[in-house]
Write an enzyme that holds these catalytic residues in place. Sequence first.
Site, PDB file in Angstrom:
ATOM      1  CB  THR C  12      -0.902  -0.005   1.247  1.00 52.77           C
ATOM      2  OG1 THR C  12      -1.790  -1.114   1.131  1.00 52.77           O
ATOM      3  CG2 THR C  12      -1.711   1.263   1.355  1.00 52.77           C
ATOM      4  CB  SER C  54       2.072  -8.122   0.903  1.00 48.74           C
ATOM      5  OG  SER C  54       0.950  -8.069   1.741  1.00 48.74           O
ATOM      6  CB  THR C  83      -0.047  -4.176   6.232  1.00 53.09           C
ATOM      7  OG1 THR C  83      -1.295  -4.060   5.531  1.00 53.09           O
ATOM      8  CG2 THR C  83       0.635  -2.819   6.292  1.00 53.09           C
ATOM      9  CG  ASP C  84      -3.430  -7.587   3.478  1.00 51.79           C
ATOM     10  OD1 ASP C  84      -4.010  -7.374   4.558  1.00 51.79           O
ATOM     11  OD2 ASP C  84      -3.816  -7.105   2.398  1.00 51.79           O
TER      12      ASP C  84
END
Lengths: 166, 166, 166, 166
Positions: C12, C54, C83-84
């Site tokens: 992101t 990700s 972040t995932d």
Amino acid sequence: MERIRILVTGGTFDKEYNELPGALFFKSTHAGDMLRLGRCLLDVEIEPLMMIDSLQMTDADRALILARCRDVPEARIVITHGTDTMAETAAVLGPGTQGKTVVLTGAMVPYTFGSSDGMFNLGTALAFVQTLGEGVYVAMNGLCFAWDNVRKDKKKGIFEAVKADG
Amino acid sequence: MERIRILVTGGTFDKEYNELPGALFFKSTHAGDMLRLGRCLLDVEIEPLMMIDSLQMTDADRALILARCRDVPEARIVITHGTDTMAETAAVLGPGTQGKTVVLTGAMVPYTFGSSDGMFNLGTALAFVQTLGEGVYVAMNGLCFAWDNVRKDKKKGIFEAVKADG
Amino acid sequence: MERIRILVTGGTFDKEYNELPGALFFKSTHAGDMLRLGRCLLDVEIEPLMMIDSLQMTDADRALILARCRDVPEARIVITHGTDTMAETAAVLGPGTQGKTVVLTGAMVPYTFGSSDGMFNLGTALAFVQTLGEGVYVAMNGLCFAWDNVRKDKKKGIFEAVKADG
Amino acid sequence: MERIRILVTGGTFDKEYNELPGALFFKSTHAGDMLRLGRCLLDVEIEPLMMIDSLQMTDADRALILARCRDVPEARIVITHGTDTMAETAAVLGPGTQGKTVVLTGAMVPYTFGSSDGMFNLGTALAFVQTLGEGVYVAMNGLCFAWDNVRKDKKKGIFEAVKADG
């Protein structure tokens, strides 16, 4: 498409923050950046005349602005200007500019500060200048005032009509 | 001062970033925030009609917009709308809206993303709606198009006249 | 001054808004712009490895990241990452990266959207990587987690320790 | 989680633009907004001590800051401070603050101007304060300086070590 000229004179519109002294200053006009951000496809010629705070504007400066309004080939002109004496400059241009549509505009907050009213005001000015007839106008706060019927309320930071039915 | 009504229908203008799914979505309109940022002092009534992507707009949605244009007391109306089918909605409103000045506008980039054309476009729309006569118009890219002479060039992301002399 | 390497993988952090389809996409990393905005004077080498979401990251991608962590001459490495699956990548790097300090970080909102947590997170990551000893860490929400004690709470969009005393 | 105290003293960090006089001023601290934007989940207590330009900071002001560093229950303290005399205040706190980790930080551009280094610096300061041992430090430009080895180069607007091997 009829070409529009933007005469740049400075004002809060174009102020920037200089991080070394921690003060506001003028570098160059942001009018071109603003038109690109607005995806503006009008035929526009930007002409920087001066880069000053409008409290510093002299009679000679106003005479120069008037002369350029008369001399440029375009009949539709937007002037970016500090708000403090915008009405005074309009009052000089009003009687002296025949056959042209001239719209003065500016901003209360510098364009570079992110929360500026500059993009909105420039949008209104460019629309008013395309649609209004001959005359000199001030476009601020979404409104359009005739040159002989406008003043800045410096306490409130807004423009208003002088006459009761303005 | 004559009141202007803003009918909100959604579009990129009002999209936001939802950080949990990492996708764009609609929450509520930013038209009020934008008018405040623009220090707008016009007498404006904001009415959210729907919050949709204009690719999802149905005939029933357009019938509702048309009905509101006819029914609201104001004679000057701005409609915020997604750009993809703005010209289609204008073509529905054009023949059906007599006696009023209606200006559709929108944005290519969401207002909340900082680099939006939305403030500029809203400024032009509010100026055009005050100065143009009866009719339905699209205000994008600083320009104003009649409802029967406008299309979006989706490859370039800009609006243009259909007719050669548009 | 000891050089720090930033390995860029996307996420992101580096997403942008493409106004033609109206969707998010990757162009190039903003890590350099962010360091300039932060007036960062660290000796930093930015190396883009991939530009992906990700959720799309494969075992082969993670093997590449691990190989680069081992092979680059710097002992202090920051990895920008979606972040995932940041915790999953940390779990691959943790057992495989000896003798180095590796800090993964990212953002919930794209840097280009103005309201991003990216600048804050990058600041924390660059400080943690200078001061922490050998190991692999995740720097998010102002906190620093060891690679074997971190997970993303996807409902809340935050990172937390797995162990009770984390 | 160990609580961190943020002592706010003003500085460019917290300056805002007052559109009526067209000048910079202090209203209230943005530290809380910045932590929210950074999705910071640290246990932080924000305490505004004063809101002044650091060129106006007196010996009495510095004595107050020193007293608060000693008196607050937290052992980890971040101080937001104008950059011009940040090193001077650090030199007062250094010899007088035992048993605590104190990190001073600030910004060259106000947080509210959109292009600030403030978010980055605050991120570094909050990370350094968690990881460094007892002492007083200045966190600027991504770097961390000991209180007795730092000065601001006012011509360049950056911080640097005084000693050759700093």
